[in-house]
Design a protein around this motif. Sequence first.
Motif, short mmCIF file in Angstrom:
data_model
loop_
_atom_site.label_atom_id
_atom_site.label_comp_id
_atom_site.label_asym_id
_atom_site.label_seq_id
_atom_site.Cartn_x
_atom_site.Cartn_y
_atom_site.Cartn_z
N VAL A 36 33.55 48.15 32.64
CA VAL A 36 32.97 48.01 33.97
C VAL A 36 33.95 47.35 34.94
N ALA A 37 34.54 46.23 34.50
CA ALA A 37 35.41 45.47 35.41
C ALA A 37 36.39 44.64 34.60
N THR A 38 37.55 44.42 35.20
CA THR A 38 38.63 43.65 34.57
C THR A 38 39.19 42.66 35.58
N ILE A 39 39.55 41.47 35.10
CA ILE A 39 40.21 40.49 35.95
C ILE A 39 41.39 39.91 35.17
N SER A 40 42.53 39.76 35.84
CA SER A 40 43.73 39.26 35.18
C SER A 40 43.58 37.77 34.85
N SER A 41 44.53 37.28 34.06
CA SER A 41 44.45 35.91 33.57
C SER A 41 44.41 34.88 34.70
N SER A 82 43.19 38.01 29.86
CA SER A 82 42.48 38.90 30.76
C SER A 82 41.02 38.96 30.30
N MET A 83 40.13 39.04 31.26
CA MET A 83 38.70 39.09 30.95
C MET A 83 38.10 40.40 31.46
N ARG A 84 37.18 40.92 30.69
CA ARG A 84 36.55 42.20 31.03
C ARG A 84 35.05 42.13 30.81
N TRP A 85 34.35 42.94 31.57
CA TRP A 85 32.94 43.21 31.32
C TRP A 85 32.81 44.68 30.92
N TYR A 86 32.12 44.91 29.82
CA TYR A 86 31.77 46.24 29.38
C TYR A 86 30.26 46.36 29.42
N LYS A 132 36.44 25.98 34.42
CA LYS A 132 35.17 25.97 33.69
C LYS A 132 35.16 26.93 32.50
N THR A 133 36.24 27.66 32.32
CA THR A 133 36.35 28.71 31.28
C THR A 133 35.17 29.66 31.34
N MET A 134 34.93 30.17 32.53
CA MET A 134 33.82 31.10 32.73
C MET A 134 34.27 32.31 33.53
N VAL A 135 33.63 33.42 33.25
CA VAL A 135 33.83 34.64 34.01
C VAL A 135 32.46 35.14 34.45
N TYR A 136 32.43 35.76 35.62
CA TYR A 136 31.17 36.16 36.23
C TYR A 136 31.22 37.65 36.59
N LEU A 137 30.04 38.23 36.70
CA LEU A 137 29.92 39.58 37.23
C LEU A 137 28.73 39.57 38.20
N GLN A 138 29.05 39.62 39.48
CA GLN A 138 28.01 39.72 40.51
C GLN A 138 27.67 41.19 40.69
N MET A 139 26.42 41.53 40.50
CA MET A 139 25.98 42.93 40.56
C MET A 139 24.96 43.07 41.68
N GLY A 194 44.24 37.21 39.97
CA GLY A 194 44.75 37.87 41.16
C GLY A 194 44.49 39.36 41.22
N ASN A 195 44.29 39.97 40.06
CA ASN A 195 44.09 41.42 40.00
C ASN A 195 42.74 41.76 39.38
N THR A 196 42.02 42.62 40.04
CA THR A 196 40.74 43.10 39.53
C THR A 196 40.71 44.62 39.57
N ASN A 197 39.94 45.19 38.65
CA ASN A 197 39.76 46.64 38.62
C ASN A 197 38.31 46.92 38.24
N TYR A 198 37.82 48.06 38.75
CA TYR A 198 36.43 48.41 38.54
C TYR A 198 36.29 49.88 38.16
N ALA A 199 35.25 50.16 37.39
CA ALA A 199 34.87 51.54 37.16
C ALA A 199 34.40 52.14 38.47
N ASP A 200 34.65 53.43 38.65
CA ASP A 200 34.23 54.09 39.89
C ASP A 200 32.72 53.95 40.11
N SER A 201 31.96 53.92 39.03
CA SER A 201 30.51 53.88 39.12
C SER A 201 29.98 52.57 39.70
N VAL A 202 30.80 51.51 39.70
CA VAL A 202 30.32 50.21 40.19
C VAL A 202 31.14 49.70 41.37
#
Length: 115
Positions: A47-52, A32-36, A75-82, A55-63
Motif C-alpha cells: 500500500v505505502a512505503t516510507i524511507s528510513s 524502511s517501513m511499509r504498509w501492506y 517514538k519508533t512508530m509508523v502511521y497510515l492516515q486513510m 524523506g521518500n514515500t511511495n503509494y499504490a495507485d489505488s490509494v
Amino acid sequence: VQLVESGGGLVQPGGSLRLSCTASGFTFRRYSMRWYRQAPGQERELVATISSVGGNTNYADSVKGRFTISRDNAKTMVYLQMNSLKPEDTAVYYCNAVKSPFDYWGQGTQVTVSS
C-alpha cells in the motif's frame, strides 16, 4: 522484534481511519517501513512505503491521494492516515520493516469499510 498495529475498525464509506504501528527490538530509524494489506481471497498488496529517514514515500495507485504514510523515529512508530475510504479498502493491514536481509511483520489490524 515486535511490530504491533492498532487503529483498525469499522468505518463508513468516505470516512477516515489512522493506523499506527509500534516497533521494538530493532534499530527502527535504519529500516524502511511499509504498509501492506490483504483482502479475503486476494494476494497481499503493498500500500505505502516510507524511507528510513522519512524523506521518500511511495503509494499504490489505488490509494494515491487518499492515504498518507508517516513515521516518528523518536517514538519508533509508523502511521497510515486513510481518508475517503472505500469498500474496496476493506482488508487486514500489516506493518512491515525492511532492511536487507531483515524483514519483520506485525500481526495485522482489520479495516472494514461498510455502510
